[in-house]
Scaffold this active site. Structure first.
Site, short mmCIF file in Angstrom:
data_model
loop_
_atom_site.label_atom_id
_atom_site.label_comp_id
_atom_site.label_asym_id
_atom_site.label_seq_id
_atom_site.Cartn_x
_atom_site.Cartn_y
_atom_site.Cartn_z
N ASP A 82 0.85 -1.19 0.00
CA ASP A 82 0.00 0.00 0.00
C ASP A 82 0.90 1.25 0.00
O ASP A 82 1.80 1.37 0.84
CB ASP A 82 -0.86 -0.05 1.28
CG ASP A 82 -1.99 0.96 1.27
OD1 ASP A 82 -2.42 1.37 0.18
OD2 ASP A 82 -2.45 1.32 2.38
N GLU A 134 -1.26 5.91 -9.18
CA GLU A 134 -2.24 6.89 -8.66
C GLU A 134 -2.11 8.23 -9.37
O GLU A 134 -1.01 8.73 -9.59
CB GLU A 134 -2.08 7.08 -7.14
CG GLU A 134 -3.08 8.12 -6.58
CD GLU A 134 -3.25 8.10 -5.07
OE1 GLU A 134 -2.64 7.25 -4.39
OE2 GLU A 134 -4.02 8.95 -4.58
N HIS A 213 -9.07 4.75 -2.60
CA HIS A 213 -8.43 4.79 -1.28
C HIS A 213 -9.33 5.57 -0.33
O HIS A 213 -10.31 6.20 -0.74
CB HIS A 213 -7.08 5.51 -1.38
CG HIS A 213 -6.01 4.64 -1.95
ND1 HIS A 213 -4.93 4.21 -1.23
CD2 HIS A 213 -5.87 4.10 -3.18
CE1 HIS A 213 -4.17 3.44 -1.98
NE2 HIS A 213 -4.71 3.36 -3.18
N GLY A 214 -8.97 5.54 0.95
CA GLY A 214 -9.67 6.38 1.93
C GLY A 214 -11.15 6.12 1.96
O GLY A 214 -11.95 7.05 2.04
O1 G3H Z 1 -3.35 4.79 3.63
C1 G3H Z 1 -2.91 4.64 4.75
C2 G3H Z 1 -3.26 3.49 5.61
O2 G3H Z 1 -4.37 3.77 6.42
C3 G3H Z 1 -2.07 3.01 6.39
O3 G3H Z 1 -1.74 3.84 7.45
O4 G3H Z 1 0.78 3.99 7.45
O5 G3H Z 1 -0.54 4.39 9.54
O6 G3H Z 1 -0.34 2.10 8.59
P1 G3H Z 1 -0.37 3.60 8.30
P1 13P Z 2 -9.16 4.67 5.28
O1 13P Z 2 -8.29 5.52 6.16
O2 13P Z 2 -10.39 5.40 4.83
O3 13P Z 2 -9.51 3.36 5.91
O4 13P Z 2 -8.32 4.34 3.94
C1 13P Z 2 -7.30 3.40 3.94
C2 13P Z 2 -6.48 3.44 2.71
O5 13P Z 2 -6.78 4.08 1.73
C3 13P Z 2 -5.25 2.64 2.71
O6 13P Z 2 -4.50 2.85 1.56
ZN ZN Z 3 -4.54 4.82 0.74
#
Ligand code: G3H
Ligand code: 13P
Ligand code: ZN
Length: 311
Positions: A82, A134, A213-214
């Protein structure tokens, strides 16, 4: 079943008008909860690792835990990087057994995003791995990057054909108003997604899988539970589930969810300790937390993604 790429998952999802869930994993309980849901509902699933997850658990632990999950089931599971920040990280994950990587060049100037993405695609394809690129920038917090609401930029549909053609990516994440984290909209702001952009993108890229995403809904029951059991979360608004369902019925084949898992896990552990203040065995509170992850993922698969029964 061995790990698979997302290629067939997305072909089936596009044709079937549903999306596959991509859930962020950080430890064994999260992986077991997600895969438990996929097994129960016979659904394909994507397990994805962020930089934060790799810093926390270590790449090898995550890969081995996911491999353990695949040994235990026949549902198709893809292991995805990711928000890969650079070529080296993507290469490390491809060499380490990932079947899919994201190269996130969305904050770079257009031509630099193309050059970096193309380089990752060349390496990935030569090693049997698929790539997500992206275009456009989401608001919110992702890894160490904070994009203030108002500074996000929607994907420009007129760029997508050129980007996909010149990079060779297998899927494309676009910005249509979703955002990372639990606080996606300012208080009083109405959640809105730019379906007109999604429509225009899919017209320009017929049959091509789009990624959102998100996409957490910031499930109110878990925010409420956190606050009921000693937490102090401000009002949080996520992406309404009916909007996500609509996107899944269109060209969106992958929907990313992390924050909803975090909320469910934290709420369940808070509740557990409020009700069992003397407990100190981690298994006592991690077991209901793992079940909460499974419950959330089952809910998403049936009510939002529509991928249940599609393995
Ligand atoms: O897009 C981001 C994900 O929610 C991952 O977040 O880097 O805090 O694990 P993190
Ligand atoms: P959320 O923060 O909405 O769960 O999105 C996660 C995400 O896009 C990870 O790449
Ligand atoms: Zn993301």
């Amino acid at each position: 079943m061995a790990l698979v790429t997302t290629k067939k998952m997305f072909e089936d999802a596009y044709k079937g008008g549903y999306a596959v869930g991509a859930f962020n994993v950080n430890n064994m309980e999260i992986i077991q909860g997600i895969v438990g849901a996929a097994k129960k509902l016979n659904a394909p699933v994507i397990l994805q690792c962020s930089k934060g997850a790799r810093d926390y658990a270590g790449l090898t632990y995550l890969v081995k835990l996911v491999e353990a999950a695949t040994a235990d089931t026949d549902v198709p599971i893809a292991l995805h990087l990711d928000h890969g920040p650079d070529f080296e990280t993507c290469k490390q994950c491809i060499d380490g057994g990932f079947t899919s990587v994201m190269i996130d060049g969305s904050s770079l100037p257009y031509e630099e995003n193309i050059a970096l993405t193309k380089k990752v695609v060349e390496y990935a394809h030569a090693h049997g791995c698929v790539v997500e690129g992206e275009l456009g920038t989401l608001a919110g917090v992702e890894d160490d990057v904070v994009v203030e609401s108002g500074n996000e930029s929607y994907t420009k549909p007129e760029q997508v054909e050129d980007f996909v053609k010149r990079t060779g990516v297998d899927s494309l994440a676009i910005a249509i108003g979703t955002s990372h984290g639990a606080f996606k909209f300012k208080p009083g702001q109405k959640p809105q997604l730019r379906f007109d952009i999604l429509e225009e993108v899919s017209k320009r890229l017929p049959g091509f899988p789009i990624v959102l995403h998100g996409a957490s809904s910031v499930m109110p029951e878990y925010v409420k539970m956190i606050n009921e059991f000693g937490g102090n979360m401000p009002d949080a608004i996520g992406i309404p589930e009916d909007m996500l369902r609509q996107a899944a019925s269109m060209a969106v084949c992958k929907i990313n969810v992390d924050s909803d898992l975090r909320l469910a896990l934290t709420a369940t552990i808070r509740k557990h300790f409020a009700e069992n203040p003397a407990h100190f065995d981690p298994r006592q509170y991690l077991k209901p937390a793992r079940q909460a992850i499974q419950d959330v993922v089952e809910h998403k698969m049936v009510e939002v993604l529509g991928c249940n029964g599609k393995a």
